[in-house]
Design an enzyme around this catalytic site. Structure first.
Site, PDB file in Angstrom:
ATOM      1  N   ASN A 170       9.727   0.403  11.177  1.00 17.71           N
ATOM      2  CA  ASN A 170       8.905   1.426  10.533  1.00 17.71           C
ATOM      3  C   ASN A 170       7.777   1.825  11.502  1.00 17.71           C
ATOM      4  OD1 ASN A 170       7.458   3.096   8.837  1.00 17.71           O
ATOM      5  ND2 ASN A 170       7.449   1.679   7.111  1.00 17.71           N
TER       6      ASN A 170
ATOM      7  N   TYR B 291      -1.270   1.457  11.088  1.00 22.16           N
ATOM      8  CA  TYR B 291      -2.102   0.254  11.079  1.00 22.16           C
ATOM      9  C   TYR B 291      -2.798   0.052  12.416  1.00 22.16           C
ATOM     10  CZ  TYR B 291       0.182  -0.650   6.666  1.00 22.16           C
ATOM     11  OH  TYR B 291       0.646  -0.534   5.380  1.00 22.16           O
TER      12      TYR B 291
ATOM     13  N   ILE C 237       0.887  -1.161   0.000  1.00 23.99           N
ATOM     14  CA  ILE C 237       0.000   0.000   0.000  1.00 23.99           C
ATOM     15  C   ILE C 237       0.924   1.209   0.000  1.00 23.99           C
ATOM     16  CG2 ILE C 237      -0.290  -0.202   2.512  1.00 23.99           C
ATOM     17  CD1 ILE C 237      -3.031   1.210   2.167  1.00 23.99           C
ATOM     18  N   TYR C 238       0.970   1.913  -1.118  1.00 23.52           N
ATOM     19  CA  TYR C 238       1.902   3.027  -1.271  1.00 23.52           C
ATOM     20  C   TYR C 238       1.204   4.243  -1.861  1.00 23.52           C
ATOM     21  CZ  TYR C 238       5.844  -0.031  -0.295  1.00 23.52           C
ATOM     22  OH  TYR C 238       6.715  -0.885   0.318  1.00 23.52           O
TER      23      TYR C 238
ATOM     24  N   GLY D 188      -3.871   7.738   2.481  1.00 22.80           N
ATOM     25  CA  GLY D 188      -3.572   6.411   3.009  1.00 22.80           C
ATOM     26  C   GLY D 188      -4.727   5.836   3.808  1.00 22.80           C
TER      27      GLY D 188
END
Length: 172
Positions: free
Chosen positions: A135, A142, A96-97, A108
């Site tokens: 990260n 998330y 997912i970018y 996002g």
């Protein structure tokens, strides 16, 4: 408001370009240059992406903003295309970018909601992903959307073994 477009073979040149660009922007600075170059050359080659596009269990979508500008992409894997679970009731969000110049505009979050809708439409019970343990920004993203860590797995950038956290979201 964003719009998704399911990628086909016609989209291969653009998919190759955006895949490389977003991955390099996100991770090049944190990796050994030699290992990174080897990984990018293989993982984001036209040949590799073409094979993945031809797999009915791998779905790529381009993401367009309200002005019909390409701002990102996602890759979703089902069934045996999943890198880990391979359960028929789960779906993997492998990539997912959002392009760097469009980050910070809530794309996002909107995109993740669309992916959750896609997974639900596929009648899946779990949406899961792997995120690099180093990260923290992505991990927090998330977690804010309800994902919880349920495991870890190795992820190789060239010869460099790294660790991804496996995070999942139970779907209605």
């Amino acid at each position: 408001m964003i719009r998704l477009h399911r990628c086909t073979a016609i989209d291969l040149p653009t998919l190759t370009k955006i895949s490389r660009e977003t991955f390099v922007t996100a991770f090049e600075k944190d990796n050994n240059p030699d290992d990174f170059a080897v990984y990018v050359a293989k993982a984001f080659s036209s040949k590799t992406l073409k094979e993945q596009l031809e797999d009915p269990d791998t779905l790529f979508y381009f993401v367009y903003d309200e002005h019909d500008v390409l701002v990102g992409y996602v890759k979703i894997n089902q069934n045996n295309a999943q890198t880990e679970l391979k359960e028929p009731t789960s779906v993997e969000l492998e990539r997912i970018y959002v392009l760097q110049q469009y980050q910070g505009k809530n794309i996002g979050s909107e995109l993740l909601r669309k992916v959750i809708e896609l997974a639900s439409a596929l009648k899946k019970k779990t949406l899961w992903l792997g995120v690099w343990e180093h990260n923290p920004r992505a991990i927090r993203f998330y977690e804010r959307h309800g994902f919880v860590k349920f495991g870890e797995h190795p992820y190789f950038i060239g010869n460099d073994e790294q660790t991804d956290w496996l995070m999942g979201l139970q779907l209605n």
